[in-house]
Design a protein around this motif. Sequence first.
Motif, short mmCIF file in Angstrom:
data_model
loop_
_atom_site.label_atom_id
_atom_site.label_comp_id
_atom_site.label_asym_id
_atom_site.label_seq_id
_atom_site.Cartn_x
_atom_site.Cartn_y
_atom_site.Cartn_z
N GLY A 257 -11.50 9.46 -59.20
CA GLY A 257 -12.94 9.30 -59.21
C GLY A 257 -13.29 8.10 -60.06
O GLY A 257 -12.39 7.50 -60.67
N HIS A 258 -14.55 7.74 -60.12
CA HIS A 258 -14.95 6.56 -60.90
C HIS A 258 -16.05 6.88 -61.90
O HIS A 258 -16.90 7.74 -61.65
CB HIS A 258 -15.38 5.42 -59.97
CG HIS A 258 -14.23 4.82 -59.22
ND1 HIS A 258 -13.77 5.36 -58.04
CD2 HIS A 258 -13.42 3.77 -59.50
CE1 HIS A 258 -12.72 4.64 -57.62
NE2 HIS A 258 -12.49 3.67 -58.49
N ASP A 259 -15.96 6.17 -63.01
CA ASP A 259 -16.95 6.28 -64.08
C ASP A 259 -17.61 4.91 -64.19
O ASP A 259 -17.10 4.02 -64.86
CB ASP A 259 -16.20 6.65 -65.38
CG ASP A 259 -17.07 6.54 -66.63
OD1 ASP A 259 -18.30 6.41 -66.49
OD2 ASP A 259 -16.50 6.59 -67.74
N ALA A 260 -18.70 4.75 -63.44
CA ALA A 260 -19.39 3.45 -63.43
C ALA A 260 -20.88 3.70 -63.21
O ALA A 260 -21.29 4.77 -62.72
CB ALA A 260 -18.83 2.55 -62.32
N LEU A 261 -21.66 2.69 -63.57
CA LEU A 261 -23.13 2.80 -63.54
C LEU A 261 -23.67 3.46 -62.27
O LEU A 261 -24.52 4.34 -62.33
CB LEU A 261 -23.72 1.39 -63.70
CG LEU A 261 -25.25 1.27 -63.64
CD1 LEU A 261 -25.90 1.99 -64.81
CD2 LEU A 261 -25.66 -0.20 -63.61
N ASP A 262 -23.16 3.03 -61.10
CA ASP A 262 -23.74 3.51 -59.84
C ASP A 262 -23.11 4.81 -59.33
O ASP A 262 -23.43 5.25 -58.22
CB ASP A 262 -23.64 2.41 -58.77
CG ASP A 262 -22.20 2.04 -58.48
OD1 ASP A 262 -21.31 2.39 -59.29
OD2 ASP A 262 -21.95 1.40 -57.44
#
Length: 299
Positions: A257-262
């Motif tokens: 998974g990703h941990d980013a602003l969007d």
Amino acid sequence: MYFGSVRFFKHLIYICLIIGVSFFGTLLIKLVQSNLLLGNTSNVIAAEESDLEVQALEFEGAEAEDTTGADAESMIGYQSLHPDLYHEQPVITKRRDKIAYLTFDDGPSARTIEILDILKEKNIKATFFVITENKNLALLERVQAEGHTIAIHSNSHKFNQIYRSVEDFLADFHTCYTRIYRETSVYPQIFRFPGGSINSHNRGIYEEIIAEMLRRGFLFFDWNISTQDSVPAISAHTIVESVKNNVKGQRQLIILGHDALDKTETVKALPEIIRFLQEEGYTFDKLDNSVQPIVFTYE
Ligand code: ZN
């Protein structure tokens, strides 16, 4: 006359011989060394580009080639760079239980606190593969304090820079490594390649990078389940479904998974992913260098 004389041609032949021997000697050392090192990762070597697969990396930590003490003469150039960039060779403990490793790439970000809050509420540990050029690196202190694994992803995450050469990869890795230590006072032991271990940007050099990082004691992890949260405008519902549809009874899950602003939809999907996997009998844990890696390979 010296030029054109028999003595001149004799000397010319000697010079050619010396150049030839040293060139092929170096080439031979390089080949032997990369074969020795790649012995540990032979199942990662690409044969056919079309059939990307994932599989457990058979990593024999105890038998890993130890060249840390090798004399400088026999080392490949980049092996002598960043002498502080070494970690004790990993020792893998194989687990038989159903286990899920949640991993979040590309943070810290504006989403990190939300992810941490959910993990805390569910009492679950996860792994964060971080980018150290990001702002708010100070968030890593909380990630660390709450018992999650902080791992190397990249400093710049710029594919055209880090995959230019092994030296460039090492330089970026070293910056990431030292910045994480500066924030957390803990040296990271594991990493994830930006784009995964085998991608279209590191085609020519991934084997060499893998061999070098394993030689230095750093284990890397790809994944066998993607949340697909890199797909633009994907919904939380589709993220949950892509996890559910790919579990397929696998004992060990490494979930990307990703941990980013969007990535607001990733955060929305997270409680449901956790609930589903717990119902399926999985326990959650964080990655470290005792976990059997899952890595990409080609059939
Ligand atoms: Zn990434």
